[in-house]
Design a protein around this motif. Structure first.
Motif, PDB file in Angstrom:
ATOM      1  N   GLU A  73       0.832  -1.213   0.000  1.00  0.00           N
ATOM      2  CA  GLU A  73       0.000   0.000   0.000  1.00  0.00           C
ATOM      3  C   GLU A  73       0.858   1.252   0.000  1.00  0.00           C
ATOM      4  O   GLU A  73       0.640   2.178  -0.778  1.00  0.00           O
ATOM      5  CB  GLU A  73      -0.903   0.020   1.247  1.00  0.00           C
ATOM      6  CG  GLU A  73      -2.219  -0.677   1.038  1.00  0.00           C
ATOM      7  CD  GLU A  73      -3.071  -0.713   2.309  1.00  0.00           C
ATOM      8  OE1 GLU A  73      -4.062  -1.431   2.295  1.00  0.00           O
ATOM      9  OE2 GLU A  73      -2.723  -0.044   3.307  1.00  0.00           O
ATOM     10  N   ARG A 130       1.039   3.836  -3.126  1.00  0.00           N
ATOM     11  CA  ARG A 130       0.540   5.175  -2.824  1.00  0.00           C
ATOM     12  C   ARG A 130       1.652   6.222  -3.062  1.00  0.00           C
ATOM     13  O   ARG A 130       1.401   7.296  -3.594  1.00  0.00           O
ATOM     14  CB  ARG A 130       0.066   5.237  -1.368  1.00  0.00           C
ATOM     15  CG  ARG A 130      -0.931   6.335  -1.101  1.00  0.00           C
ATOM     16  CD  ARG A 130      -1.402   6.328   0.334  1.00  0.00           C
ATOM     17  NE  ARG A 130      -2.230   5.192   0.707  1.00  0.00           N
ATOM     18  CZ  ARG A 130      -3.494   5.037   0.334  1.00  0.00           C
ATOM     19  NH1 ARG A 130      -4.060   5.951  -0.413  1.00  0.00           N
ATOM     20  NH2 ARG A 130      -4.180   3.988   0.716  1.00  0.00           N
ATOM     21  N   ASP A 148       1.266   9.399  -5.436  1.00  0.00           N
ATOM     22  CA  ASP A 148       1.463  10.743  -4.887  1.00  0.00           C
ATOM     23  C   ASP A 148       2.619  11.446  -5.603  1.00  0.00           C
ATOM     24  O   ASP A 148       2.574  12.646  -5.864  1.00  0.00           O
ATOM     25  CB  ASP A 148       1.720  10.682  -3.377  1.00  0.00           C
ATOM     26  CG  ASP A 148       0.453  10.331  -2.607  1.00  0.00           C
ATOM     27  OD1 ASP A 148      -0.652  10.488  -3.169  1.00  0.00           O
ATOM     28  OD2 ASP A 148       0.562   9.872  -1.443  1.00  0.00           O
ATOM     29  N   ILE A 185      -5.507   0.682  -4.671  1.00  0.00           N
ATOM     30  CA  ILE A 185      -4.988   2.044  -4.488  1.00  0.00           C
ATOM     31  C   ILE A 185      -5.232   2.866  -5.759  1.00  0.00           C
ATOM     32  O   ILE A 185      -5.607   4.042  -5.691  1.00  0.00           O
ATOM     33  CB  ILE A 185      -3.467   2.016  -4.164  1.00  0.00           C
ATOM     34  CG1 ILE A 185      -3.183   1.196  -2.909  1.00  0.00           C
ATOM     35  CG2 ILE A 185      -2.886   3.429  -4.071  1.00  0.00           C
ATOM     36  CD1 ILE A 185      -3.537   1.838  -1.622  1.00  0.00           C
TER      37      ILE A 185
END
Ligand code: NAD
Length: 337
Positions: A151, A155, A159, A192
């Protein structure tokens, strides 16, 4: 106020490319206070420890380090340097950008590889299996992939894409064969990705096909996220698409610490000859300046560096020139104006 940064020059070509990098940053006016420490063989020579406590303490204090390549001494009793650093500072995201400076076989490569840095086959859980009289009849290496680890790295990639105005994340896996470990990474990645739908495009590739696509048409890739071993291999492949290891920087990010380094090693075959390309460490130092908020200066140095390479008059041997490390460094400094 000057930002304190731990500097580990490293082994082999490390001290020479670290000197070059420090000179270039000083000439650019970077407000950095270097805390020089040792590790690798230099750590063994001084403290009989490849990753001395003094070095770890310095990084704990500064939370930012620029590290030259390190040689892990062979033999039992020594801790693996990279594993120790990643574990101590939980540096889970290894970010390796590569883009075309001089068009060659490819004109427009611009890829950022985001490699999971703490899990997978690199956790170092291995053993031999004795069968009959043969103590090494078999060997077993354990790969651990966790939901949490997957995760946070996926992520991180999304980002990163948003923060750097990038359009696409490609997740690379081998879930068709490694259905549990790679399957978990892929499942988590898909979940995600949904959170970023409409903002960042998402695609999946199987590692073997990815290796082929990278050498056929690398321009199609943007941000790539993958597990530890695949990331290690793909990042060297990607550096080869844009001029080789001498131009490949990397950064290791944890939640509150970052270590910047060249992707390449100590290059023992050319150490001590003043011919190494300092470029990868210089570009890593630019990533470090971005990280500490000095983006304008990082851009200025990149501009001078890339200008020197495009000009082609002063190049190190790995880039087809005949210049020394010092001559190349002077040429970059001359362009800083
Ligand atoms: P290497 O990256 O040191 O060298 C591979 C080839 O690339 C060599 O021919 C070398 O001369 C060339 N090269 C590398 N960097 C260059 C540069 N800046 N300029 C010009 N040419 C360059 O890989 P290796 O030979 O497999 O490893 C040597 C040592 O480095 C080993 O002890 C290894 O464990 C260590 N290593 C350390 C790190 C690290 O600390 N981050 C990473 C990789 C390897």
């Amino acid at each position: 106020m000057a930002t304190p940064v731990t500097l580990i020059p490293g082994d082999g070509i490390g001290p020479s490319i670290a000197d070059a990098t420090v000179r270039i940053l000083a000439a650019a006016g970077a407000d950095v206070e270097w805390d020089r420490q040792v590790a690798g063989m230099a750590g063994v020579a001084r403290w009989n420890d490849p990753i001395p406590d003094a070095t770890l303490d310095s990084i704990k204090r500064t939370r930012v380090a620029l590290k030259g390549p390190l040689e892990t001494p062979v033999g039992e009793g020594f801790r693996s340097i990279n594993v120790a650093l990643r574990k101590t500072f939980d540096l889970y995201a290894n970010v390796r950008p590569a883009h075309t400076i001089v068009p060659g076989r490819f004109d427009n490569v611009d890829i950022v590889l985001v490699r999971e840095n703490t899990e997978g086959l690199y956790i170092g859980v291995e053993h031999y299996v004795k069968i009959g009289d043969d103590p090494k009849a078999a060997a077993e290496s354990v790969a651990i992939i966790t939901r949490h680890g997957s995760e946070r790295i996926v992520r991180y990639a999304f980002d990163y894409a948003i923060a750097h105005n990038r359009q696409k994340v490609t997740l690379v896996h081998k879930a068709n064969i490694l259905k549990f470990s790679q399957g978990l990474f892929l499942d988590v990645g898909r979940l995600i990705a949904r959170e970023y739908e409409g903002r960042v495009h998402f695609e999946e590739r199987i590692i073997d096909a990815m290796a082929m696509h990278l050498v056929m048409r690398p321009e199609q890739f943007d941000v790539v996220v993958t597990t530890n071993l695949f990331g290690d291999i793909l990042s060297d492949e990607i550096s080869g698409l844009v001029g080789g290891l001498g131009l490949a920087p990397g950064a290791n990010f944890g939640t509150n610490t970052a270590i910047f380094e060249a992707v390449h090693g100590t290059a023992p075959d050319i150490a001590g000859r003043n011919i190494a390309n300092p470029g990868a460490l210089v570009l890593a130092a630019c990533m470090m300046l971005d990280h500490i908020g000095d983006r304008g200066r990082a851009e200025h140095i990149r501009h001078a560096f890339e200008g020197t390479i495009r000009d082609g008059a002063v190049l190190t041997r790995d880039l087809g020139g005949t210049s020394t490390t010092d001559e190349f460094t002077d040429a970059v400094i001359a362009r800083l104006g």
